[in-house]
Scaffold this active site. Structure first.
Site, PDB file in Angstrom:
ATOM      1  N   GLY A 108       0.708  -1.156  -0.063  1.00  0.00           N
ATOM      2  CA  GLY A 108      -0.010  -0.227   0.031  1.00  0.00           C
ATOM      3  C   GLY A 108       0.752   1.193   0.134  1.00  0.00           C
ATOM      4  O   GLY A 108       0.361   2.386   0.060  1.00  0.00           O
ATOM      5  N   LYS A 159     -31.626  27.586  12.300  1.00  0.00           N
ATOM      6  CA  LYS A 159     -31.994  26.539  12.753  1.00  0.00           C
ATOM      7  C   LYS A 159     -31.293  26.028  14.245  1.00  0.00           C
ATOM      8  O   LYS A 159     -30.144  26.526  14.430  1.00  0.00           O
ATOM      9  CB  LYS A 159     -31.451  25.284  11.787  1.00  0.00           C
ATOM     10  CG  LYS A 159     -30.122  25.070  11.621  1.00  0.00           C
ATOM     11  CD  LYS A 159     -29.885  23.911  10.536  1.00  0.00           C
ATOM     12  CE  LYS A 159     -28.238  23.472  10.822  1.00  0.00           C
ATOM     13  NZ  LYS A 159     -27.555  24.310  10.075  1.00  0.00           N
ATOM     14  N   SER A 207      -1.932  40.206 -10.901  1.00  0.00           N
ATOM     15  CA  SER A 207      -2.843  40.271 -10.020  1.00  0.00           C
ATOM     16  C   SER A 207      -3.904  38.921 -10.207  1.00  0.00           C
ATOM     17  O   SER A 207      -4.369  38.896 -11.140  1.00  0.00           O
ATOM     18  CB  SER A 207      -3.607  41.509  -9.697  1.00  0.00           C
ATOM     19  OG  SER A 207      -4.932  41.282  -8.911  1.00  0.00           O
TER      20      SER A 207
END
EC number: 2.7.6.1
Length: 316
Positions: A43, A197, A310
């Site tokens: 792995g 909520k 930029s």
């Protein structure tokens, strides 16, 4: 396809989103760099860079999405390989920054994993990070190298503008997303609403109050990440129950884990619009889900960084 002529600009991809990387390369007008990612039988990840990158300004495309640990480890090993191969700069393009929701200590003895990931990337040798819609803006401050955060809202806004919807209200599904909702609302010249909520007691469904006028309107819910889709589908259903004409939803990062797709299919959401910062497997590409590409945005940002222009001008 126009060809970008500066040979010092190199673009590599790892395994999280090769299709997006190819789109970005096509947009810029360069070939993807030659590299391979393989695994040993136990792995462990092995990376080979199959061309010279000495003195090059390298950009590596890799979302740290599911499987997040594999993708993060690939990225760290790639950065180390580039550093040891004498790359001039190593610019890490992370469309989706995993572990971003672990950005503070909410309880005692909790880690700040978003900061740990920043430390790992810097220690490996990254010289710049380019990301889209970091879950928490303070993550930029977790780095001591430049971080360019790009915004998904303009892409989402253009999509909804092209639909010529009437009587729009942009809705934030919670208090934390109000700034994001305001940015989309400004683009669509629409008012905003907020869903408040709360849980009255543990394991009891949220009680939702809607702040703002949504009666008879086309509601567009916006969030940065949709994971299990619990919040967004409850919000959509509450909007319809309280008089919204129809509900659309959108987000930058479609994590869409667990029951997310089933919840969206069974909800009042007419269309869910997402970006391709994370690959959507075929089983998640349902009739309700529309995916838009961030490749032009990332391609332009890479060119601007490379040419020392930029990046914020992209959002003017």
């Amino acid at each position: 396809m126009a060809t970008y002529v500066d040979p010092t600009l190199k673009l590599f991809t790892l395994n999280s989103n090769p299709e997006l990387a190819q789109e970005i390369a096509d947009h810029i007008g360069i070939e993807l760099g030659k590299s391979s990612v393989t695994k040993f039988s136990d792995g462990e990840i092995q990376i080979n860079i199959e061309e010279s990158i000495r003195g090059s300004e390298v950009y590596v495309i890799q979302s740290t999405s599911d499987p997040v640990n594999d993708h993060l480890m690939e990225l760290l090993i790639m950065i180390d390989a580039l550093k040891r191969a004498s790359a001039k700069t190593i610019n890490v393009v992370i469309p989706y920054y995993g572990y971003a929701r672990q950005d503070r200590k909410a309880r005692a003895r909790e880690p700040i994993t978003a900061k740990l990931v920043a430390n790992l990337l810097e220690t490996a040798g990254a010289t710049r990070v380019i990301a889209i819609d970091l879950h928490a803006t303070q993550i930029q401050g977790f780095f001591d190298i430049p971080v360019d955060q790009l915004l998904g809202v303009p892409i989402l806004g253009n999509h909804f503008s092209s639909k010529n919807l009437n009587d729009i209200v942009v809705v934030s599904p919670d208090h934390g997303g109000v700034t994001r909702a305001r940015k989309l609302a400004d683009r669509l010249k629409a008012p905003i609403a907020i869903i408040d909520k709360r849980r009255p007691r543990p394991n009891v469904a949220e009680v939702m109050n809607i702040v703002g006028n949504i009666e008879g309107k086309t509601a567009i819910l916006i969030d940065d990440i949709i994971d299990t889709a619990g919040t967004i589908t409850l919000a959509a259903n509450a909007l319809v129950e309280n008089g919204a004409k129809e509900v659309y939803a959108c987000c930058t990062h479609p994590v869409l884990s667990g029951p997310a797709i089933e919840r969206i299919e069974n909800s009042k959401i007419k269309e869910l619009v997402v970006l391709n910062t994370i690959v959507l497997p075929e089983e998640k590409k349902t009739g309700k889900v529309t995916q838009l590409s961030v490749a032009p945005l990332l391609g332009e940002a890479i060119i601007r960084v490379h040419e020392q222009l930029s990046v914020s001008k992209l959002f003017d």
